[in-house]
Design a protein around this motif. Structure first.
Motif, mmCIF file in Angstrom:
data_model
loop_
_atom_site.group_PDB
_atom_site.id
_atom_site.type_symbol
_atom_site.label_atom_id
_atom_site.label_comp_id
_atom_site.label_asym_id
_atom_site.label_seq_id
_atom_site.Cartn_x
_atom_site.Cartn_y
_atom_site.Cartn_z
ATOM 1 N N VAL A 159 0.858 -1.197 0.000
ATOM 2 C CA VAL A 159 0.000 0.000 0.000
ATOM 3 C C VAL A 159 0.889 1.239 0.000
ATOM 4 C CG1 VAL A 159 -1.680 1.358 1.313
ATOM 5 C CG2 VAL A 159 -1.865 -1.131 1.276
ATOM 6 N N VAL A 160 0.549 2.181 -0.857
ATOM 7 C CA VAL A 160 1.245 3.470 -0.821
ATOM 8 C C VAL A 160 0.201 4.555 -0.588
ATOM 9 C CG1 VAL A 160 2.833 5.032 -1.989
ATOM 10 C CG2 VAL A 160 2.908 2.574 -2.498
ATOM 11 N N VAL A 170 3.623 -1.256 3.912
ATOM 12 C CA VAL A 170 2.846 -0.018 3.767
ATOM 13 C C VAL A 170 3.849 1.139 3.709
ATOM 14 C CG1 VAL A 170 1.142 1.515 4.861
ATOM 15 C CG2 VAL A 170 0.914 -0.983 5.090
ATOM 16 N N VAL A 171 3.667 2.014 2.734
ATOM 17 C CA VAL A 171 4.555 3.183 2.622
ATOM 18 C C VAL A 171 3.693 4.441 2.661
ATOM 19 C CG1 VAL A 171 6.290 4.365 1.221
ATOM 20 C CG2 VAL A 171 6.190 1.855 1.210
ATOM 21 N N ASN A 172 3.998 5.313 3.596
ATOM 22 C CA ASN A 172 3.255 6.572 3.714
ATOM 23 C C ASN A 172 4.081 7.708 3.122
ATOM 24 O OD1 ASN A 172 1.039 5.419 5.053
ATOM 25 N ND2 ASN A 172 2.164 5.445 6.992
ATOM 26 N N ILE A 173 3.470 8.459 2.209
ATOM 27 C CA ILE A 173 4.194 9.580 1.607
ATOM 28 C C ILE A 173 3.967 10.817 2.476
ATOM 29 C CG2 ILE A 173 4.627 10.963 -0.453
ATOM 30 C CD1 ILE A 173 5.247 7.968 -0.861
ATOM 31 N N CYS A 184 5.927 -0.969 7.911
ATOM 32 C CA CYS A 184 5.358 0.338 7.571
ATOM 33 C C CYS A 184 6.469 1.388 7.668
ATOM 34 C CB CYS A 184 4.215 0.668 8.531
ATOM 35 S SG CYS A 184 3.373 2.215 8.158
ATOM 36 N N ASN A 185 6.670 2.116 6.593
ATOM 37 C CA ASN A 185 7.710 3.145 6.567
ATOM 38 C C ASN A 185 7.156 4.430 5.967
ATOM 39 O OD1 ASN A 185 10.319 1.679 7.384
ATOM 40 N ND2 ASN A 185 9.439 0.294 5.850
ATOM 41 N N ALA A 186 7.844 5.524 6.242
ATOM 42 C CA ALA A 186 7.441 6.818 5.672
ATOM 43 C C ALA A 186 8.551 7.366 4.789
ATOM 44 C CB ALA A 186 7.138 7.809 6.795
ATOM 45 N N VAL A 187 8.132 8.002 3.723
ATOM 46 C CA VAL A 187 9.067 8.658 2.809
ATOM 47 C C VAL A 187 8.779 10.149 2.871
ATOM 48 C CG1 VAL A 187 9.552 8.977 0.337
ATOM 49 C CG2 VAL A 187 9.320 6.666 1.273
ATOM 50 N N CYS A 188 9.842 10.939 2.990
ATOM 51 C CA CYS A 188 9.672 12.397 3.070
ATOM 52 C C CYS A 188 10.327 13.081 1.881
ATOM 53 C CB CYS A 188 10.306 12.924 4.357
ATOM 54 S SG CYS A 188 9.468 12.373 5.836
ATOM 55 N N PRO A 189 9.559 13.295 0.813
ATOM 56 C CA PRO A 189 10.156 14.009 -0.316
ATOM 57 C C PRO A 189 10.351 15.482 0.020
ATOM 58 C CG PRO A 189 8.158 12.787 -0.985
ATOM 59 C CD PRO A 189 8.190 12.841 0.523
ATOM 60 N N GLY A 190 11.354 16.069 -0.629
ATOM 61 C CA GLY A 190 11.517 17.527 -0.602
ATOM 62 C C GLY A 190 10.685 18.091 -1.735
ATOM 63 N N PHE A 191 11.276 18.932 -2.565
ATOM 64 C CA PHE A 191 10.499 19.515 -3.669
ATOM 65 C C PHE A 191 10.660 18.662 -4.919
ATOM 66 C CE2 PHE A 191 10.799 22.760 -0.569
ATOM 67 C CZ PHE A 191 9.525 23.286 -0.580
ATOM 68 N N ILE A 192 9.539 18.115 -5.353
ATOM 69 C CA ILE A 192 9.527 17.219 -6.507
ATOM 70 C C ILE A 192 8.688 17.896 -7.597
ATOM 71 C CG2 ILE A 192 8.981 14.858 -7.290
ATOM 72 C CD1 ILE A 192 10.994 14.932 -4.892
#
Ligand code: NDP
Length: 254
Positions: free
Chosen positions: A94-95, A144-147, A187-195
């Motif tokens: 799951v994303v 599970v990946v949380n953006i 379950c992990n989280a990804v923290c993008p900067g400016f995309i």
């Protein structure tokens, strides 16, 4: 550069907000890995959903399924996901990617914008994950990946509700990881900067220049770069990583 993860072949992976931006790049990337890509679409977007399904199949998806639900409509979402799982078996990736931002300085913030931002970015992700959690217990290799976002870690002027929602996703990620690790559910989280997406295209030139001056790698990120990281977290290549918060931001947080 793309890395192939054999275990993503035929894996049933749900991505919310795959009609555009990061979610779409991720859906296409997972299709190339041969996944069964599942995505949601909102009412009135049936044509876009049909063409996305065709694109995903052409890119190599074992199967591509669009499911009609709005992430802020919990009963609609739950019914649609229950139906999918009872007909197709458990979703194992799951994303939680769907998100909105309604930027405004604190003095001008409207309550309805705060509610909508929290409901979409945080509550929607929690309720969706809860809806699938019983079926996860019967499945293997669930990831599970949380953006989230770097602004959930460092804050940002005019983004109080957005930053709060993204910081909330980090608390959700860590708690969920702790609660379900004994069932081998990660379950992990990804923290993008400016995309580079519609969301950042909406910034005015002055804001873009200001942000750019703060990014050591001196450019906005590409959706494919985020897709590469999320694919890794969905695959067994990351099997000992859970509860982690990973920044992908060109160094803006350093
Ligand atoms: P976009 O604005 O390009 O796309 C957002 C997606 O979310 C769309 O597919 C949209 O669907 C969907 N969505 C929004 N609200 C709902 C809802 N209520 N129900 C279902 N789907 C919904 O966003 P990005 O690709 O830029 O961002 C994706 C994620 O990454 C977001 O969570 C964002 O906060 C996060 N992020 C983005 C960054 C960036 O620089 N772009 C930086 C850090 C984090 P529809 O087409 O129907 O509107």
């Amino acid at each position: 550069m793309k890395v192939k993860y054999d275990d993503l072949n035929a894996k049933k992976i749900l991505i919310t907000g795959a009609t555009r931006g990061i979610g779409k790049a991720l859906a296409l990337s997972l299709a190339e890995q041969g996944a069964h890509v599942i995505f949601n679409y909102r009412e009135g977007k049936e044509d876009a959903a049909n063409s996305l399904r065709d694109e995903l199949k052409a890119a190599g998806a074992t199967e591509a399924t669009g499911i009609l639900f709005d992430i802020t409509n919990t009963p609609q979402m739950k019914e649609a996901l229950d139906k999918f799982v009872s007909e197709n078996g458990p979703i194992t990736g799951v994303v939680n990617n769907a998100g909105i931002s309604k930027d405004q300085i604190v003095l001008r913030m409207k309550e309805e914008d705060v509610s909508q931002t929290i409901d979409t970015n945080l509550k929607g992700a929690i309720m969706l994950t809860q809806s699938l959690s019983r079926s996860f217990l019967k499945a293997e290799d669930v990831s599970v990946v949380n953006i989230s976002s770097v602004v959930g870690l460092m804050g940002n002027p005019s983004q109080i509700a957005y930053s709060a929602s993204k910081a909330g996703l980090i608390g959700f990620t860590k708690s969920y990881a702790k609660e379900l690790a004994s069932r081998n559910i990660r379950c992990n989280a990804v923290c993008p900067g400016f995309i580079q997406t519609d969301m950042t295209d909406a910034l005015n030139d002055k804001a873009k220049e200001l942000y750019m001056s703060q990014i050591p790698l001196n450019r906005f990120g590409d959706c494919q770069e985020v897709a590469n990281l999320v694919s890794f977290l969905l695959s067994k290549a990351s099997s000992y990583i859970t509860g982690e918060v990973i920044k992908i931001d060109g160094g803006i947080y350093i």
